[in-house]
Design a protein around this motif. Structure first.
Motif, PDB file in Angstrom:
ATOM      1  N   VAL A  44       3.237 -11.281  14.638  1.00  9.03           N
ATOM      2  CA  VAL A  44       2.298 -10.168  14.513  1.00  9.03           C
ATOM      3  C   VAL A  44       2.689  -9.340  13.294  1.00  9.03           C
ATOM      4  N   ALA A  45       1.736  -9.063  12.424  1.00  3.88           N
ATOM      5  CA  ALA A  45       2.059  -8.346  11.192  1.00  3.88           C
ATOM      6  C   ALA A  45       0.981  -7.326  10.856  1.00  3.88           C
ATOM      7  N   PHE A  46       1.415  -6.201  10.297  1.00  6.94           N
ATOM      8  CA  PHE A  46       0.482  -5.176   9.824  1.00  6.94           C
ATOM      9  C   PHE A  46       1.245  -4.129   9.026  1.00  6.94           C
ATOM     10  N   ASN A  47       0.509  -3.327   8.264  1.00  9.49           N
ATOM     11  CA  ASN A  47       1.076  -2.179   7.562  1.00  9.49           C
ATOM     12  C   ASN A  47       0.988  -0.950   8.465  1.00  9.49           C
ATOM     13  N   TYR A  48       2.053  -0.167   8.523  1.00  7.25           N
ATOM     14  CA  TYR A  48       2.001   1.070   9.311  1.00  7.25           C
ATOM     15  C   TYR A  48       2.478   2.244   8.463  1.00  7.25           C
ATOM     16  N   PRO A  49       2.017   3.449   8.763  1.00  2.00           N
ATOM     17  CA  PRO A  49       2.390   4.618   7.952  1.00  2.00           C
ATOM     18  C   PRO A  49       3.902   4.833   7.890  1.00  2.00           C
ATOM     19  N   GLN A  50       4.362   5.238   6.737  1.00  4.30           N
ATOM     20  CA  GLN A  50       5.793   5.386   6.485  1.00  4.30           C
ATOM     21  C   GLN A  50       6.459   6.412   7.399  1.00  4.30           C
ATOM     22  N   THR A  51       5.680   7.367   7.913  1.00  2.00           N
ATOM     23  CA  THR A  51       6.249   8.407   8.771  1.00  2.00           C
ATOM     24  C   THR A  51       6.300   7.985  10.247  1.00  2.00           C
ATOM     25  N   TRP A  52       5.760   6.809  10.586  1.00  5.06           N
ATOM     26  CA  TRP A  52       5.770   6.327  11.951  1.00  5.06           C
ATOM     27  C   TRP A  52       7.071   5.589  12.269  1.00  5.06           C
ATOM     28  N   GLU A  79      -6.465   1.389   7.898  1.00  3.37           N
ATOM     29  CA  GLU A  79      -5.540   0.560   7.117  1.00  3.37           C
ATOM     30  C   GLU A  79      -4.741  -0.359   8.041  1.00  3.37           C
ATOM     31  N   LEU A  80      -4.313   0.163   9.175  1.00  2.00           N
ATOM     32  CA  LEU A  80      -3.591  -0.652  10.153  1.00  2.00           C
ATOM     33  C   LEU A  80      -4.420  -1.867  10.569  1.00  2.00           C
ATOM     34  N   THR A  81      -5.664  -1.645  10.957  1.00  2.65           N
ATOM     35  CA  THR A  81      -6.494  -2.741  11.435  1.00  2.65           C
ATOM     36  C   THR A  81      -6.980  -3.641  10.295  1.00  2.65           C
ATOM     37  N   LYS A  82      -7.065  -3.099   9.106  1.00  2.00           N
ATOM     38  CA  LYS A  82      -7.449  -3.896   7.944  1.00  2.00           C
ATOM     39  C   LYS A  82      -6.366  -4.899   7.584  1.00  2.00           C
ATOM     40  N   SER A  83      -5.108  -4.501   7.710  1.00  2.00           N
ATOM     41  CA  SER A  83      -3.992  -5.369   7.311  1.00  2.00           C
ATOM     42  C   SER A  83      -3.524  -6.297   8.428  1.00  2.00           C
ATOM     43  N   PHE A  84      -3.915  -6.019   9.656  1.00  2.00           N
ATOM     44  CA  PHE A  84      -3.407  -6.750  10.819  1.00  2.00           C
ATOM     45  C   PHE A  84      -3.725  -8.245  10.781  1.00  2.00           C
ATOM     46  N   VAL A  85      -2.700  -9.052  11.048  1.00  2.00           N
ATOM     47  CA  VAL A  85      -2.863 -10.499  11.218  1.00  2.00           C
ATOM     48  C   VAL A  85      -1.941 -10.952  12.348  1.00  2.00           C
ATOM     49  N   VAL A  93       0.861  -1.187   0.000  1.00  2.36           N
ATOM     50  CA  VAL A  93       0.000   0.000   0.000  1.00  2.36           C
ATOM     51  C   VAL A  93       0.897   1.237   0.000  1.00  2.36           C
ATOM     52  N   GLY A  94       0.664   2.143  -0.913  1.00  6.62           N
ATOM     53  CA  GLY A  94       1.473   3.348  -0.999  1.00  6.62           C
ATOM     54  C   GLY A  94       1.477   4.145   0.288  1.00  6.62           C
ATOM     55  N   GLY A  95       2.663   4.523   0.752  1.00  6.24           N
ATOM     56  CA  GLY A  95       2.777   5.311   1.964  1.00  6.24           C
ATOM     57  C   GLY A  95       2.847   4.489   3.239  1.00  6.24           C
ATOM     58  N   TYR A  96       2.856   3.145   3.117  1.00  6.79           N
ATOM     59  CA  TYR A  96       2.899   2.272   4.280  1.00  6.79           C
ATOM     60  C   TYR A  96       4.079   1.303   4.191  1.00  6.79           C
ATOM     61  N   ILE A  97       4.568   0.889   5.353  1.00  9.07           N
ATOM     62  CA  ILE A  97       5.647  -0.087   5.463  1.00  9.07           C
ATOM     63  C   ILE A  97       5.088  -1.350   6.100  1.00  9.07           C
ATOM     64  N   VAL A 119       4.716  -5.484  20.041  1.00 10.00           N
ATOM     65  CA  VAL A 119       4.913  -5.026  18.667  1.00 10.00           C
ATOM     66  C   VAL A 119       4.039  -3.786  18.490  1.00 10.00           C
ATOM     67  N   SER A 120       4.670  -2.657  18.206  1.00 10.53           N
ATOM     68  CA  SER A 120       3.920  -1.406  18.142  1.00 10.53           C
ATOM     69  C   SER A 120       4.579  -0.429  17.179  1.00 10.53           C
ATOM     70  N   ALA A 121       3.821   0.603  16.838  1.00  9.79           N
ATOM     71  CA  ALA A 121       4.322   1.660  15.961  1.00  9.79           C
ATOM     72  C   ALA A 121       3.540   2.921  16.261  1.00  9.79           C
ATOM     73  N   GLY A 122       4.113   4.063  15.906  1.00  8.74           N
ATOM     74  CA  GLY A 122       3.371   5.284  16.152  1.00  8.74           C
ATOM     75  C   GLY A 122       4.086   6.540  15.717  1.00  8.74           C
ATOM     76  N   ASN A 123       3.322   7.598  15.657  1.00  9.70           N
ATOM     77  CA  ASN A 123       3.853   8.949  15.527  1.00  9.70           C
ATOM     78  C   ASN A 123       3.635   9.552  16.914  1.00  9.70           C
ATOM     79  N   TYR A 124       4.513   9.182  17.830  1.00  6.39           N
ATOM     80  CA  TYR A 124       4.263   9.414  19.240  1.00  6.39           C
ATOM     81  C   TYR A 124       4.214  10.896  19.614  1.00  6.39           C
ATOM     82  N   ILE A 125       4.937  11.721  18.884  1.00  7.25           N
ATOM     83  CA  ILE A 125       4.909  13.153  19.167  1.00  7.25           C
ATOM     84  C   ILE A 125       3.507  13.721  18.920  1.00  7.25           C
TER      85      ILE A 125
END
Length: 248
Positions: free
Chosen positions: A83-91, A225-231, A49-53, A107-113
Motif C-alpha cells: 500500500v503506497a501514498f503521499n501523506y502530509p509532512q506534519t502527519w 492529494e492522498l487519494t490521487k497518489s494512492f496505489v 510533492v512539496g510538503g508530503y512524504i 497502513v494509515s496516517a493522520g493528524n489525529y489531534i
C-alpha cells in the motif's frame, strides 16, 4: 533492462537535491525507502510533492489477528499487499503490527489531534464487479464504515463517484462522502472525506481520508492529494521476506 537494486534506486533518489534538501532527515529516509520498495518490485515510484512524504508499506505479512476466536482486528487477504501514498509532512503514521496472535492494524496516517486521517481498508468485492467503476455507492459507503474504530458512523452518504483522473495509473475511482460520527463520549461530529478504491485479488482496496466538516475547507486539498497518489499492489510473500531483509 536490469532489475533495479536498492542501492541504484537509492542513489538516484538522493541525486535530486532540489527535492530532498528542504525536507527533514526523517522525511528523506521515509521517501527513499518507499520508492526503493516500489522500484524493487517493478512498480512506478510515488511522485515527489512539496510538503508530503512518500509511504509504501506491506499489509498481510502474517495471518490476520484472531481475537476471542474471531478475526476481528486483521484483514483476510489471499496474498500480501503493498500500500503506497503521499501523506502530509506534519502527519504521523500508524502501521500494522505483528504479535504471536497475528497481524493487526492497517497502513494509515493522520493528524489525529486535529481529527484528520487516512486509512487503508480491504474487504470482499461483489462478484458482479469487474472494474472499480462497477462498485455501487453502497459498497463505497461500506469502505467508509470499514475504516471505523469503536465509534459509530451514522448517515454515510457517498457522492461524486468518478474514474480517477490525473493520479497514478490503474483502475481506481474516487468519491466524496459525509457522515456523522457518534463518539464514545456521546458527542456527534460531522465529518467529510475523500475515498479512492480499486479491485485487488477480488477484493475492494480503498484509502479512506477524512476530516471534520469545520476543517474541510483548509484540509480538502491534502485529502485529494492522498487519494490521487494512492496505489495498492498484490505481492508475493517471498517479496515481503526479501525486501524485509533489505530494510534491516
Amino acid at each position: 533492462a536490469p532489475t533495479p537494486t536498492r542501492r541504484s534506486v537509492l542513489s538516484a533518489l538522493l541525486a535530486a537535491p532540489a527535492a530532498l534538501a528542504l525536507a527533514p532527515p526523517s522525511a528523506v529516509l521515509a521517501e527513499s525507502k518507499a520508492n526503493v520498495r516500489l522500484a524493487s518490485l517493478g512498480f512506478a515510484p510515488l511522485p515527489s510533492v512539496g510538503g508530503y512524504i512518500q509511504l509504501a508499506e506491506f499489509l498481510g505479512r502474517a495471518s490476520a489477528a484472531n481475537i476471542d476466536g474471531e478475526k476481528t482486528r486483521g484483514f483476510k487477504l489471499s496474498s500480501p499487499l503493498l500500500v503506497a501514498f503521499n501523506y502530509p509532512q506534519t502527519w504521523v503514521t500508524a502501521l500494522p503490527t505483528i504479535s504471536s496472535n497475528g497481524e493487526s492494524g492497517t497502513v494509515s496516517a493522520g493528524n489525529y489531534i486535529k481529527g484528520d486521517s487516512a486509512a487503508f481498508v480491504v474487504f470482499d468485492a461483489p462478484r458482479s464487479a469487474k472494474t472499480a467503476a462497477d462498485l455501487p455507492k453502497e459498497v463505497l459507503a461500506q469502505s467508509v464504515v470499514a475504516s471505523a474504530t469503536s465509534d459509530v458512523y451514522q448517515d454515510v452518504k457517498v457522492r461524486d463517484v468518478a474514474k480517477r483522473a490525473g493520479g497514478a495509473a490503474g483502475d481506481y475511482v474516487t468519491y466524496d462522502y459525509t457522515y456523522t460520527l457518534l463518539t464514545r463520549a456521546g458527542f456527534e461530529v460531522d465529518r467529510k472525506g475523500v475515498g479512492a478504491a480499486t479491485l485487488v485479488n477480488g477484493q475492494v482496496g480503498a484509502l479512506i481520508t477524512a476530516t471534520t466538516a469545520l476543517r474541510w475547507k483548509s484540509e480538502e486539498s491534502k485529502l485529494r492529494e492522498l487519494t490521487k497518489s494512492f496505489v495498492v499492489y498484490p505481492v508475493k510473500k517471498s517479496d515481503v521476506v526479501q525486501l524485509g531483509q533489505l530494510d534491516e
